[in-house]
Design an enzyme around this catalytic site. Structure first.
Site, PDB file in Angstrom:
ATOM      1  CG  HIS A  81      45.951  45.028  47.987  1.00 17.51           C
ATOM      2  ND1 HIS A  81      46.382  43.760  48.294  1.00 17.51           N
ATOM      3  CD2 HIS A  81      45.279  45.454  49.079  1.00 17.51           C
ATOM      4  CE1 HIS A  81      45.979  43.442  49.508  1.00 17.51           C
ATOM      5  NE2 HIS A  81      45.320  44.451  50.003  1.00 17.51           N
ATOM      6  CG  ASN A 208      39.490  40.251  45.233  1.00 19.67           C
ATOM      7  OD1 ASN A 208      40.295  39.958  46.111  1.00 19.67           O
ATOM      8  ND2 ASN A 208      38.700  41.307  45.310  1.00 19.67           N
ATOM      9  CD1 TRP A 209      37.383  39.000  47.550  1.00 19.50           C
ATOM     10  CD2 TRP A 209      38.001  38.293  49.567  1.00 19.50           C
ATOM     11  NE1 TRP A 209      37.451  40.092  48.371  1.00 19.50           N
ATOM     12  CE2 TRP A 209      37.820  39.699  49.614  1.00 19.50           C
ATOM     13  CE3 TRP A 209      38.395  37.604  50.714  1.00 19.50           C
ATOM     14  CZ2 TRP A 209      38.033  40.421  50.770  1.00 19.50           C
ATOM     15  CZ3 TRP A 209      38.588  38.347  51.879  1.00 19.50           C
ATOM     16  CH2 TRP A 209      38.408  39.740  51.897  1.00 19.50           C
ATOM     17  CG  ASP A 217      48.845  41.761  46.785  1.00 16.39           C
ATOM     18  OD1 ASP A 217      49.333  42.901  46.686  1.00 16.39           O
ATOM     19  OD2 ASP A 217      47.652  41.547  47.074  1.00 16.39           O
ATOM     20  N   GLY A 659      42.394  44.707  56.670  1.00 18.22           N
ATOM     21  CA  GLY A 659      43.360  45.442  57.484  1.00 18.22           C
ATOM     22  C   GLY A 659      44.619  44.638  57.704  1.00 18.22           C
ATOM     23  CG  ASN A 660      45.193  40.690  59.515  1.00 20.21           C
ATOM     24  OD1 ASN A 660      44.173  40.259  60.036  1.00 20.21           O
ATOM     25  ND2 ASN A 660      46.298  40.929  60.211  1.00 20.21           N
ATOM     26  CB  SER A 661      45.940  43.925  53.078  1.00 21.26           C
ATOM     27  OG  SER A 661      44.751  43.302  52.665  1.00 21.26           O
ATOM     28  CG  PHE A 677      47.675  38.508  48.954  1.00 20.24           C
ATOM     29  CD1 PHE A 677      46.642  38.323  48.050  1.00 20.24           C
ATOM     30  CD2 PHE A 677      48.712  37.590  48.963  1.00 20.24           C
ATOM     31  CE1 PHE A 677      46.638  37.239  47.177  1.00 20.24           C
ATOM     32  CE2 PHE A 677      48.720  36.503  48.106  1.00 20.24           C
ATOM     33  CZ  PHE A 677      47.675  36.321  47.205  1.00 20.24           C
ATOM     34  CG  ASP A 678      42.150  37.923  49.053  1.00 18.94           C
ATOM     35  OD1 ASP A 678      41.254  38.324  49.815  1.00 18.94           O
ATOM     36  OD2 ASP A 678      42.036  37.912  47.816  1.00 18.94           O
TER      37      ASP A 678
END
Length: 731
Positions: A81, A208-209, A217, A659-661, A677-678
């Site tokens: 993503h 998602n989440w 990802d 931002g850590n993605s 990623f999440d």
């Protein structure tokens, strides 16, 4: 008082952690050695403080996402993503990389990400607090104080920067400390690999989440530089960048209870904010974002169904709106269930009681909280107006382009130090790249529809929060009937979109080059005229912000000093998009009574979720075939012996945020065992109050990445570059 502040802040950077909470500055990790040892770490924690050593020298920022070098030839691992912009830039209706994915079988096949793509490598962090806030006269007015601090930041930044280097001066602990961050800025970034959309975004917004998760990802970029090794704009004869440090991608991944570290660039947390500030977020800002994003998504989804070209152009915006909306929904739900506001109120009452219990503390920390509440109250007074004004340019790319062109001309005659930070000379190449990149993302029907939404919101503003130049341009009046306002807005938009040339790339770029505002006005371009009318109001809002910033710079550090003293110095600064390290263990969680989540998922779960024809869960046929072949073999270098299958994703107790993605997930030897990623739905609200027992982050296992490259993509060139086992499926 200043000496006491320094001592407390030094303690904050040198205290032992009492829990896994904390997005720590790298230089703090050596002082957490005792805690890490208890979790099984046998290495030297000082390695994390060396930003040019192993592994920190391999960690990079993409300017919104995190990533890491994984080869000597500048190969970069990050999330799928996080490469959506590159996929969108290189997609057409005939070759939609967003759906198909991409594999470069050679360096020559790698695709340029387009204008504006960057890779940032942090090379140094230096404290500059005295240079930014030292020696300011107390009697200076708030607005003047805000402007002086901004000017000092610009001066410090200018002294730091040199060709190929990007510098940022960032605030920590509510402005109590300032650090200068120097980063190598690589400008030529190319797409190397991305899985199909139904792998990289498997589960879509439904998953998602959420956990359990089965997303692949992961993706790869490559950084390119000039032949002399220095950062250069994109050029055909550029060569791969050779980093001094890169990570080994582990073929063994992780197991339950393993200690892991996450190194990346978390965006923003708000744990040090006051109760009133958090209350506004929970009761006004976040509900508004959910409502607004839901409306905008409905508009874009309708237009996307009518045109494949539109769907490609607006895809990154759709993904961003959907992700933000679901995040806010999760925070609101988690805040309600977990009593976030009640807990925040209790924390603040305890702080006030602690201050009041000692005359010295009361004298030192005074009415810092009350002063912050007054600043917040002033901000809330015009919040509807300010948000609507901001949304005008964020909704319309053409109005944003007009603002960029006009502001460049407006600021160009000034000395660089007197320019707005966003329009200093250091930003000119980026602004030009933004105007150029619009060629691939601008869709006029979508642009008009989104701007109309913002104008309808402006028409509904209360009488004491109007935007006068906008009212004058459209003919709006407070309290006007909705249908009447709608007709006037539509007529205005007709004139606006038929009277502009900014949709043309060549015109945008030509107008951005050394034009005065007088010359721009002579063009009679409707979008330029609109922004010219809005510009004085924008200046007014900026002056109001200077005053708030200056006022906060007086009391924010006092408030932070009180928090630090009460906590005995054990306090991590809020995330602010600078390099951080967090740690935790691979472990499951019980989100509610009677339910326990195991910490790992496998290929079997991917097949179990497959739903033919479902755009979120339709596993591509080659992936299904490869999974069945893997299960038939039963063995392979990426099979976890305990799970009896190839792991896909895993949970850990690390403390992360947006931002850590793409952040590197490291084992105790500094090897890359996954990509974060999440977060999980139940604990999104940890941005405000950390919940140690239940907070979890979601990572993709390095073994799924390597298995996919082997058995599905058959990307032997990448496997060889990663020095990974090449199993039967790749041959």
């Amino acid at each position: 008082m200043k000496a006491r502040l320094a001592a407390l802040l030094a303690l904050a950077l040198g205290a032992s952690a009492r829990a896994d909470e904390g997005m720590w500055m790298p230089q703090q990790l050596p002082d957490l050695a005792d805690r890490l040892e208890k979790l099984g770490f046998t290495g030297d924690a000082r390695q994390f403080a060396d930003l040019t050593g192993q592994p920190m020298g391999a960690i990079v920022s993409l300017g919104g996402c995190s990533a890491s070098f994984v080869s000597a030839d500048g190969l970069i691992a990050t999330n799928h993503h996080c490469v959506i912009g590159a996929l969108q830039f290189n997609s057409t209706p005939e070759r939609n990389l967003l759906e198909e994915g991409f594999v470069a079988r050679s360096r020559g096949e790698e695709l340029w990400n387009g204008p504006g793509a960057r890779v940032y490598v942090t090379v140094s962090v230096k404290e500059v607090t005295d240079e930014i806030t030292g020696g300011i006269e107390p009697q200076l007015g708030d607005a003047q104080r805000g402007k002086l601090i901004e000017r000092r930041v610009k001066q410090r930044t200018a002294r730091c920067e040199k060709p190929g280097m990007r510098c940022t001066v960032a605030s920590f602990f509510e402005g109590a400390r300032w650090f200068e961050v120097a980063q190598l800025e690589i400008q030529d970034v190319r797409l190397v690999f991305a899985p199909p959309g139904n792998v990289g975004n498997f589960g879509g917004e439904t998953d998602n989440w959420m956990w359990p998760r089965h997303s692949g990802d992961f993706s790869f970029y490559r950084a390119y530089v000039g032949k002399d090794g220095s950062p250069r704009p994109h050029a055909k004869d550029n060569v791969p960048y050779h980093p001094k440090r890169w990570l080994k991608v582990s073929p063994k991944g992780v197991a339950e209870d393993d200690l892991v570290f996450v190194a990346g660039y978390p965006g923003r947390t708000q744990r040090l904010k006051t109760y009133r500030e958090v209350k506004e977020q929970m009761e006004w800002a976040y509900p508004g974002t959910v409502r607004r994003n839901r409306d905008l998504l409905a508009i874009l989804e309708r237009l996307s169904k009518e045109s494949k070209e539109t769907a490609i152009r607006v895809n990154p915006r759709v993904r961003g709106l959907a992700n933000s909306m679901k995040n806010r929904e999760g925070v609101l739900e988690g805040a309600a269930k977990g009593g976030l506001l009640e807990k925040k109120a209790q924390e603040e009452k305890a702080l006030v009681a602690w201050i009041d219990a000692d005359p010295a503390r009361k004298a030192e920390y005074g009415d810092a909280l009350a002063a912050l509440d007054r600043i917040q109250a002033e901000k809330e007074r015009t919040r509807e107006r300010d948000l609507v004004f901001q949304s005008l340019t964020s909704s319309s790319s053409l109005l944003s382009a007009a603002r960029t062109v006009w502001r460049l001309a407006d600021d160009r005659p000034k000395k660089d130090l007197d320019r707005d930070p966003a329009f200093q000379q250091r930003e000119w190449p980026r602004l030009r790249e933004y105007l150029e990149r619009l060629e691939r993302s601008l869709d006029l029907r979508a642009d008009r529809a989104l701007l109309r939404y913002a104008l309808v919101e402006a028409a509904a503003l209360p009488g004491d929060q109007r935007i006068p130049p906008l009212d004058a341009a459209i003919g709006l009046a407070p309290g006007a009937p909705t249908d009447e306002a709608g007709r006037k807005i539509d007529a205005f938009l007709d004139r606006l979109y038929t009277g502009t040339e900014l949709a043309d790339r060549k015109t945008r770029l030509e107008l951005s080059e050394r034009k005065t505002t007088k010359e721009l006005a002579a063009r009679k371009d409707t979008f330029l005229e609109l922004f010219a009318a809005l510009r004085p109001f924008e200046r007014q809002l900026r002056e109001e912000q200077y005053a708030r910033d200056g006022a906060r710079s007086r009391v924010g550090p006092v408030y932070a000093r009180a928090l630090l003293a009460k906590a005995g110095g054990v306090l991590a600064p809020d995330a602010n998009s600078t390099l951080r390290v967090t740690y935790g263990v691979v472990k499951g969680v019980s989100p509610r009574d009677g339910l326990f989540y195991r910490p790992q998922t496998t290929l079997a779960g991917v097949l179990a979720k497959h739903k033919a024809g479902d755009e979120e869960f339709d596993v591509p046929a080659p992936v299904r075939e490869a999974i069945r072949a893997q299960h038939a073999r039963g063995a392979g270098p990426y099979v976890d012996p305990k799970l009896g299958d190839v792991p896909v994703d895993f949970l850990s107790s690390v403390d992360t945020t947006g931002g850590n993605s793409g952040s590197a997930v490291l084992n105790g030897r500094g090897e890359l065992v996954g990509l974060l990623f999440d977060g999980t739905w139940e604990t999104i609200a940890s941005d405000f109050i950390f919940d140690a027992p239940s907070t979890r982050s979601i990572q993709v296992d390095s073994r799924y990445l390597l298995w996919f490259l082997t058995d599905v993509a058959k990307a032997t060139n990448l496997l060889e570059e990663l020095d990974a086992p090449i199993a039967v499926g790749a041959r």
